[in-house]
Every structure is written in structure tokens, then in C-alpha cells.
Design a protein around this motif. Structure first.
Motif, short mmCIF file in Angstrom:
data_model
loop_
_atom_site.label_atom_id
_atom_site.label_comp_id
_atom_site.label_asym_id
_atom_site.label_seq_id
_atom_site.Cartn_x
_atom_site.Cartn_y
_atom_site.Cartn_z
N PRO A 41 33.72 27.11 -10.23
CA PRO A 41 32.14 26.69 -9.80
C PRO A 41 32.13 26.55 -7.70
O PRO A 41 32.98 26.12 -7.64
CB PRO A 41 32.64 25.11 -10.49
CG PRO A 41 33.42 24.94 -10.98
CD PRO A 41 34.63 26.24 -10.79
N LYS A 42 30.61 26.79 -7.81
CA LYS A 42 30.52 26.44 -6.33
C LYS A 42 30.73 25.54 -5.94
O LYS A 42 30.59 25.22 -4.72
CB LYS A 42 28.93 27.50 -6.67
CG LYS A 42 28.98 28.57 -7.19
CD LYS A 42 30.02 29.31 -6.82
CE LYS A 42 29.57 30.94 -6.60
NZ LYS A 42 30.25 32.59 -6.60
N SER A 43 30.68 24.32 -6.54
CA SER A 43 30.39 22.88 -5.89
C SER A 43 32.38 22.42 -5.62
O SER A 43 32.00 21.92 -4.18
CB SER A 43 30.48 22.25 -7.24
OG SER A 43 31.44 22.10 -8.02
N VAL A 44 32.90 23.72 -5.55
CA VAL A 44 34.20 22.94 -5.92
C VAL A 44 35.02 23.57 -3.96
O VAL A 44 34.87 23.01 -2.98
CB VAL A 44 35.39 23.51 -6.23
CG1 VAL A 44 37.18 23.58 -5.26
CG2 VAL A 44 35.54 23.11 -7.52
N TYR A 45 34.04 25.03 -3.31
CA TYR A 45 34.23 26.30 -2.60
C TYR A 45 32.93 24.71 -1.64
O TYR A 45 33.30 24.48 -0.09
CB TYR A 45 33.43 27.05 -2.76
CG TYR A 45 33.96 28.27 -3.10
CD1 TYR A 45 35.00 28.59 -2.33
CD2 TYR A 45 34.14 28.58 -4.32
CE1 TYR A 45 36.06 29.59 -2.75
CE2 TYR A 45 35.08 29.50 -5.06
CZ TYR A 45 35.74 29.66 -4.64
OH TYR A 45 36.52 30.74 -5.06
N GLU A 46 32.16 23.90 -2.20
CA GLU A 46 31.17 23.29 -0.89
C GLU A 46 31.94 22.07 -0.72
O GLU A 46 31.76 21.79 0.77
CB GLU A 46 29.65 23.13 -2.14
CG GLU A 46 28.94 24.20 -1.98
CD GLU A 46 27.57 23.72 -2.92
OE1 GLU A 46 27.45 23.13 -3.48
OE2 GLU A 46 26.74 24.57 -3.43
N ALA A 47 32.74 21.82 -1.30
CA ALA A 47 33.20 20.54 -1.39
C ALA A 47 34.24 20.45 0.03
O ALA A 47 34.56 19.74 1.11
CB ALA A 47 33.71 19.44 -2.99
N SER A 48 34.87 21.38 0.01
CA SER A 48 36.32 21.80 0.83
C SER A 48 35.42 22.82 2.17
O SER A 48 35.83 22.15 2.97
CB SER A 48 36.68 23.20 0.16
OG SER A 48 35.92 24.48 0.12
N ALA A 49 34.34 22.93 1.91
CA ALA A 49 33.67 23.48 3.73
C ALA A 49 33.56 22.33 4.10
O ALA A 49 33.37 21.92 5.51
CB ALA A 49 32.13 24.13 2.99
N LEU A 50 32.26 20.70 3.43
CA LEU A 50 32.35 20.32 4.43
C LEU A 50 33.43 19.50 4.75
O LEU A 50 33.85 18.70 5.96
CB LEU A 50 32.19 18.92 2.72
CG LEU A 50 30.57 19.43 2.46
CD1 LEU A 50 30.14 18.25 1.27
CD2 LEU A 50 29.49 19.26 3.53
#
Length: 309
Positions: free
Chosen positions: A197-206
Motif C-alpha cells: 500500500p502506498k499509504s504505508v510509505y506516505e505515513a513513514s514519510a510524515l
């Protein structure tokens, strides 16, 4: 009026008029073609090879039961252990292609446009005949006028006889094996990357994670099932390598052939060139056992590093 509440219930009989009980013969009829095909193409050849490994099978005439003599001769045959070592070395080199495929798959996944083109280009060796690949790489590795030595001469490096010197042949095979396996590995790993899921990368970037940390902490753990599958396929395919050995080393006065045989090439030579079919069958059975042990060991070790959702 009869009280319906006190009327005894009738147990269903499970059979109605006009309805017949389905027969199990239809299921057997549907699976019969596949079952017969597996039996003829896999089970029967395996059993036949297993029986032949305990016999002396001449080119003409009846076979003679010799017990475990073929396996005893195999254990004391230095040529077998040399071929086994060559296959093990080639397998270790081929496994180096797995991290290369992981990095390339991650880079291709970052491409916005033309992602499919890159995958098709890497996949071309998979659909190319192994004979053609062997002939092309034999020309590239040629010690007199090969492309590799020509390029090396441009930078002042002396070339070698890559497929005529036993010091380099297995390593040369390994490079070709890595190149041939990249296509299918990229397809499998690319499918695994697409499922993250792309959301996992987005959360880690935050949280401040960079690309390298995301790759180590997110991509590799979530991609581990695909990596494990690719690793199993690579080991099985590498242990069965024959075509490169046959195409690239067979020639006039090729001194590297004697020291660069793989275990499958030795099986071919014993069974179909020297007509020691019983001895060749023993080599095939031993190879099967080695592949089974290697696969079982991989399944055992995957519990410590493969993460499933």
C-alpha cells in the motif's frame, strides 16, 4: 382441527422424486486427463529412473540388478564431486542476481511512464531460446575476437579466454545466469511491490523516513514473500543448469570442459554419451534429493525472515 404444534415432524429422507444423487464418477472423469498426464510424464519416469539407478543398464540387452553399486561408485567418483562443486558454485553466483533484481524492481517501480517497457526488455531473455543465448554469449566471451575482450582492450585491460579457461568458466556462466533470470524475477518482485500500500510509505514519510530507510524498513519486509519465492526458483533452476554448459563449452579442443561440467551435464554424458544409464540414473536421483533438501532447508529458514500479512 388438528393442532400443528403437536404434529410430529417428519425427518427428511434426502431423496426426492425425480432427483438423482450426483455420481462421483463425473469428478473422476474431469480429473482423469490431468492425472494420467502427471502419471505418464512425471511419476512413471521418476519410478523408472529410480529402478534403473539400482541396475546396470547397457545400451543393448537386459538390465542387471547391482544393488547400491552405482551409488557407491558415485560417492568415490572425483568427477562427480567436481561437477557437484561446480553446480554449487554456479548456484551461489546465480543467487547474487536476487538482490540485483530487488534493486532494479524498486527502481522500475519509481518510473512514472514506460514501466512496462523496461519490464518487457528485461523479460526478453526468458522467451529467447537458450541455444541462441548460449551462442551469443559464446561470441561475447570469445578470447580471440570477443566483444568483452574488445571493450576491455579500450581501457587497457588484457582479456581472458573466458570459456576456455577453467578458472573463469563457472563465473562466466554465473553472469549469464543472472542476466537470464532477471526477467522473471523482475515480474514476480514487481507484482510484490505493486501490492504494497502506498499509504504505508506516505505515513513513514510524515515520520521523517527517507528513501533508504523506507526501502530497508518497509519494502524489504513486505516484499519478503516474493523474495523467498524467487530464491527458491533460482536455486532449483541453477542446480539444473545444463544448456549453457552444453552450448558454450562444446567445441574442438576446449580444455575447460573437463573441469567445468555441472552435475546435469555429467548425467547427460554418463547416460547418453557413454551409455552408463544406471550410473546416470543414480546421478539424477542424487540431484533430486539435493534439490529436495535445499528446498526444505529454505522453507525451514524462511520462518525467521519472511513476513506474511
Amino acid at each position: 382441527m388438528t393442532d400443528l404444534a403437536t404434529k410430529p415432524l417428519r425427518r427428511p429422507t434426502g431423496r426426492r422424486r425425480g432427483v438423482t444423487k450426483p455420481s462421483g464418477w463425473w469428478g473422476l472423469a474431469f480429473v482423469a486427463p490431468a492425472t494420467i498426464g502427471l502419471g505418464v510424464l512425471y511419476v512413471w519416469p521418476f519410478l523408472s529412473t529410480l529402478v534403473d539407478s539400482f541396475q546396470d543398464v547397457p545400451a543393448f540387452g537386459p538390465a542387471t540388478f547391482v544393488g547400491a553399486d552405482n551409488y557407491t561408485a558415485l560417492v568415490h567418483d572425483p568427477e562427480f564431486w567436481k561437477a557437484f562443486g561446480n553446480s554449487a558454485l554456479y548456484t551461489a553466483i546465480a543467487l547474487l542476481g536476487v538482490p540485483v533484481a530487488i534493486v532494479l524492481a524498486a527502481l522500475i517501480e519509481q518510473v512514472g511512464r514506460g514501466r512496462a517497457i523496461y519490464r518487457v526488455l528485461f523479460f526478453l531473455p526468458v522467451v529467447t531460446l537458450p541455444v541462441a543465448i548460449g551462442m551469443v554469449w559464446r561470441f561475447i566471451y570469445n578470447g580471440d575476437f570477443g566483444l568483452l575482450n574488445t571493450v576491455l582492450s579500450w581501457v587497457g585491460v588484457d582479456g581472458q579466454f573466458w570459456v576456455a579457461d577453467p578458472r573463469f568458466t563457472i563465473y562466466a556462466f554465473g553472469v549469464v545466469g543472472i542476466w537470464m533470470g532477471l526477467g522473471i524475477n523482475l515480474i514476480i518482485l514487481g507484482a510484490g511491490l505493486s501490492a504494497i500500500p502506498k499509504s504505508v510509505y506516505e505515513a513513514s514519510a510524515l515520520d521523517g523516513a527517507g528513501r533508504v530507510r523506507q526501502f530497508l524498513r518497509i519494502t524489504l519486509p513486505l516484499l519478503s514473500p516474493s523474495i523467498f519465492f524467487v530464491t527458491v526458483l533460482t536455486v532449483i533452476g541453477a542446480l539444473q543448469m545444463f544448456d549453457l554448459n552444453f552450448i558454450m563449452l562444446r567445441g574442438v579442443n576446449n580444455t575447460a570442459l573437463a573441469d567445468s561440467k555441472t552435475i546435469v551435464y555429467l548425467f547427460y554424458e554418463k547416460a547418453f554419451v557413454q551409455f552408463h544409464q544406471g550410473y546416470g540414473a543414480a546421478i539424477a536421483v542424487v540431484l533430486l534429493v539435493v534439490i529436495m533438501i535445499a528446498t526444505a532447508l529454505q522453507f525451514r529458514l524462511q520462518r525467521s525472515w519472511v513476513f506474511y500479512d
